[in-house]
Design a protein around this motif. Structure first.
Motif, PDB file in Angstrom:
ATOM      1  N   GLY A  81      -0.386  -8.708  -2.698  1.00 54.48           N
ATOM      2  CA  GLY A  81      -0.375  -7.627  -2.973  1.00 54.48           C
ATOM      3  C   GLY A  81       1.519  -6.679  -2.931  1.00 54.48           C
ATOM      4  N   LEU A  82       1.326  -5.655  -3.693  1.00 51.36           N
ATOM      5  CA  LEU A  82       2.641  -4.568  -3.944  1.00 51.36           C
ATOM      6  C   LEU A  82       3.285  -4.694  -3.201  1.00 51.36           C
ATOM      7  CD1 LEU A  82       0.798  -1.418  -4.689  1.00 51.36           C
ATOM      8  CD2 LEU A  82       1.897  -2.525  -6.287  1.00 51.36           C
ATOM      9  N   THR A  83       4.457  -5.105  -3.569  1.00 44.82           N
ATOM     10  CA  THR A  83       6.119  -5.568  -2.478  1.00 44.82           C
ATOM     11  C   THR A  83       5.747  -6.662  -2.359  1.00 44.82           C
ATOM     12  OG1 THR A  83       5.184  -4.818  -0.495  1.00 44.82           O
ATOM     13  CG2 THR A  83       5.453  -2.874  -1.890  1.00 44.82           C
ATOM     14  N   CYS A  84       5.658  -7.532  -2.408  1.00 45.18           N
ATOM     15  CA  CYS A  84       5.356  -8.601  -1.806  1.00 45.18           C
ATOM     16  C   CYS A  84       5.890  -9.838  -2.220  1.00 45.18           C
ATOM     17  CB  CYS A  84       4.300  -9.148  -1.450  1.00 45.18           C
ATOM     18  SG  CYS A  84       2.987  -8.504  -0.081  1.00 45.18           S
ATOM     19  N   ASN A 115       5.224 -13.521   2.364  1.00 45.01           N
ATOM     20  CA  ASN A 115       4.793 -12.635   2.773  1.00 45.01           C
ATOM     21  C   ASN A 115       3.709 -13.636   3.321  1.00 45.01           C
ATOM     22  OD1 ASN A 115       5.947 -10.631   0.821  1.00 45.01           O
ATOM     23  ND2 ASN A 115       5.742  -9.019   2.166  1.00 45.01           N
ATOM     24  N   LYS A 160       3.907 -15.119   7.476  1.00 44.83           N
ATOM     25  CA  LYS A 160       2.499 -13.674   8.069  1.00 44.83           C
ATOM     26  C   LYS A 160       1.435 -14.159   8.033  1.00 44.83           C
ATOM     27  CE  LYS A 160       4.459  -9.249   8.182  1.00 44.83           C
ATOM     28  NZ  LYS A 160       4.496  -8.172   6.437  1.00 44.83           N
ATOM     29  N   TRP A 196       7.599   1.370  -5.881  1.00 48.53           N
ATOM     30  CA  TRP A 196       7.031   0.452  -5.199  1.00 48.53           C
ATOM     31  C   TRP A 196       5.734  -0.289  -6.041  1.00 48.53           C
ATOM     32  CZ3 TRP A 196       2.313   0.477  -2.798  1.00 48.53           C
ATOM     33  CH2 TRP A 196       2.212   2.397  -1.928  1.00 48.53           C
ATOM     34  N   HIS A 211      -4.914 -10.756  -1.769  1.00 46.71           N
ATOM     35  CA  HIS A 211      -4.849  -9.233  -1.192  1.00 46.71           C
ATOM     36  C   HIS A 211      -4.897  -7.733  -1.776  1.00 46.71           C
ATOM     37  CE1 HIS A 211      -2.660  -6.833   1.823  1.00 46.71           C
ATOM     38  NE2 HIS A 211      -3.525  -6.454   2.348  1.00 46.71           N
ATOM     39  N   SER A 212      -5.438  -7.620  -1.614  1.00 47.90           N
ATOM     40  CA  SER A 212      -4.770  -5.795  -2.893  1.00 47.90           C
ATOM     41  C   SER A 212      -4.819  -5.972  -4.183  1.00 47.90           C
ATOM     42  CB  SER A 212      -3.611  -5.086  -2.092  1.00 47.90           C
ATOM     43  OG  SER A 212      -3.294  -3.517  -2.050  1.00 47.90           O
ATOM     44  N   TRP A 266      -3.574   2.760  -8.762  1.00 50.93           N
ATOM     45  CA  TRP A 266      -2.679   2.042  -8.748  1.00 50.93           C
ATOM     46  C   TRP A 266      -2.813   1.764 -10.239  1.00 50.93           C
ATOM     47  CZ3 TRP A 266      -3.529  -0.463  -3.166  1.00 50.93           C
ATOM     48  CH2 TRP A 266      -2.226  -0.177  -2.097  1.00 50.93           C
ATOM     49  N   PHE A 314      -6.084   2.954   2.749  1.00 47.42           N
ATOM     50  CA  PHE A 314      -6.433   2.885   1.176  1.00 47.42           C
ATOM     51  C   PHE A 314      -7.637   3.042   0.324  1.00 47.42           C
ATOM     52  CE2 PHE A 314      -1.987   0.818   1.571  1.00 47.42           C
ATOM     53  CZ  PHE A 314      -1.268   1.220   1.300  1.00 47.42           C
ATOM     54  N   HIS A 369      -5.102  -2.520   6.326  1.00 46.46           N
ATOM     55  CA  HIS A 369      -4.565  -2.943   5.280  1.00 46.46           C
ATOM     56  C   HIS A 369      -2.976  -3.825   5.268  1.00 46.46           C
ATOM     57  CE1 HIS A 369      -4.316  -2.819   1.004  1.00 46.46           C
ATOM     58  NE2 HIS A 369      -3.397  -2.985   0.283  1.00 46.46           N
ATOM     59  N   TYR A 413      -1.307  -7.622   7.571  1.00 42.36           N
ATOM     60  CA  TYR A 413      -1.403  -8.849   7.141  1.00 42.36           C
ATOM     61  C   TYR A 413      -1.650  -9.101   9.008  1.00 42.36           C
ATOM     62  CZ  TYR A 413       0.616 -11.029   3.386  1.00 42.36           C
ATOM     63  OH  TYR A 413       0.390 -11.289   1.832  1.00 42.36           O
TER      64      TYR A 413
END
Ligand code: GSH
Length: 280
Positions: free
Chosen positions: A53-56, A60, A64, A97, A147-148, A181, A227, A257, A259
């Protein structure tokens, strides 16, 4: 071929991080690969992709989720790509982000400024071609999850490419055309006319037009996911997919939301994919 930058042994298998120069994206990219103990002595193993997902980054999920324990047991390889091109030097690429770096949205941008954002082609063409050079991977025997933003990517890619045997998602963005988004990404990367152009990257829109094989889909979303109402809408996808796909849309009480949720349900997702992949 990709350059191996790091190897760690885990649950009897190997976590490997690779770097390579991407022709689709025009920059250096990393991806992580887990190969289970079964991937030895000339054995080929099925591949499950995880889109983050976003920022990853690719790390990640690798660090995780704890997915490797079950993947080792089931004899599955896990491929975790990065989420966008990196360091292209495009003005504004690191400003937010949820757009630009870490937010490639698994589409091929058409706006000139973002033309190197080609994560759809990167994931569906360049990466599988690269993985073919690894003899332990059965690249044509693959499933996809995410994810997401990556759940969105998994649904869209799974519905538009016949390669994948099963699809699963954690907290997927199911109808990006109608949520903030998705609208920000589509407008930014696809430009004028994004409302129409975005349909080919909207799982709910795609499934409405879909008439391919009845693919199995597993989705897990937490009821305490901040979210859920604003960005995800799993119920919209489930409804649109009725009679076309075999969707199991699970709402998990109190999960959010993060991990922590992915780590809790990842074994179910891997067992689900293993059922649909053929073991050699
Ligand atoms: N910007 C917010 C939300 C970003 C977010 O929740 N990202 C999810 C994917 S949409 C994620 O996997 N973050 C990285 C992590 O938890 O390791 C934050 O950084 O907390």
């Amino acid at each position: 071929m990709a350059e191996l930058v790091k190897t760690n042994k885990m649950f009897g298998g190997l976590v490997k991080r690779y770097a390579h120069q991407s022709t689709q994206l025009g920059c250096k990219m990393h991806f992580s690969l887990f190969t289970p103990p079964a991937a030895t002595n000339g054995n080929k193993v099925p591949v499950v992709y995880f889109l983050s997902g976003l920022t990853c980054t690719d790390e990640n999920f690798t660090q995780k989720s704890g997915a490797q324990r079950k993947a080792a047991e089931l004899g599955l390889a896990l491929v975790a790509p990065d989420t966008s091109p990196r360091g292209l030097g495009i003005e504004g690429e690191d400003e937010s982000w949820d757009f630009g770096t870490g937010a490639g949205f698994y589409l091929d941008a058409t706006v000139d400024k973002w033309r190197q954002y080609r994560m759809y082609s990167y994931i569906t063409e360049e990466l599988p071609a690269l993985l073919r050079s690894l003899p332990e991977l059965d690249v044509d025997n693959a499933s996809i999850m995410g994810h997401s933003m990556g759940g969105h990517g998994a649904l869209v890619i799974g519905l538009t490419k016949p390669t994948y045997k099963s699809i699963s998602a954690f907290a997927p963005i199911c109808n990006p055309s109608v949520v903030p988004w998705g609208q920000k990404a589509f407008e930014g990367y696809l430009g004028e006319g994004w409302q129409e152009a975005g349909k080919r990257y909207d799982a709910t829109e795609l499934v409405r037009q879909y008439n391919g094989p009845v693919l199995p889909v597993l989705m897990d979303t937490g009821t305490d996911d901040d979210f859920l109402e604003k960005q995800l809408h799993p119920w919209t996808f489930e409804k649109a997919a009725s009679g076309k796909l075999e969707v199991e849309n699970r709402m998990q009480p109190q999960y959010d939301h993060s991990y922590y949720t992915i780590a809790t349900f990842i074994d179910d997702h891997l067992a689900f994919h293993a059922k649909h992949l053929t073991s050699s």
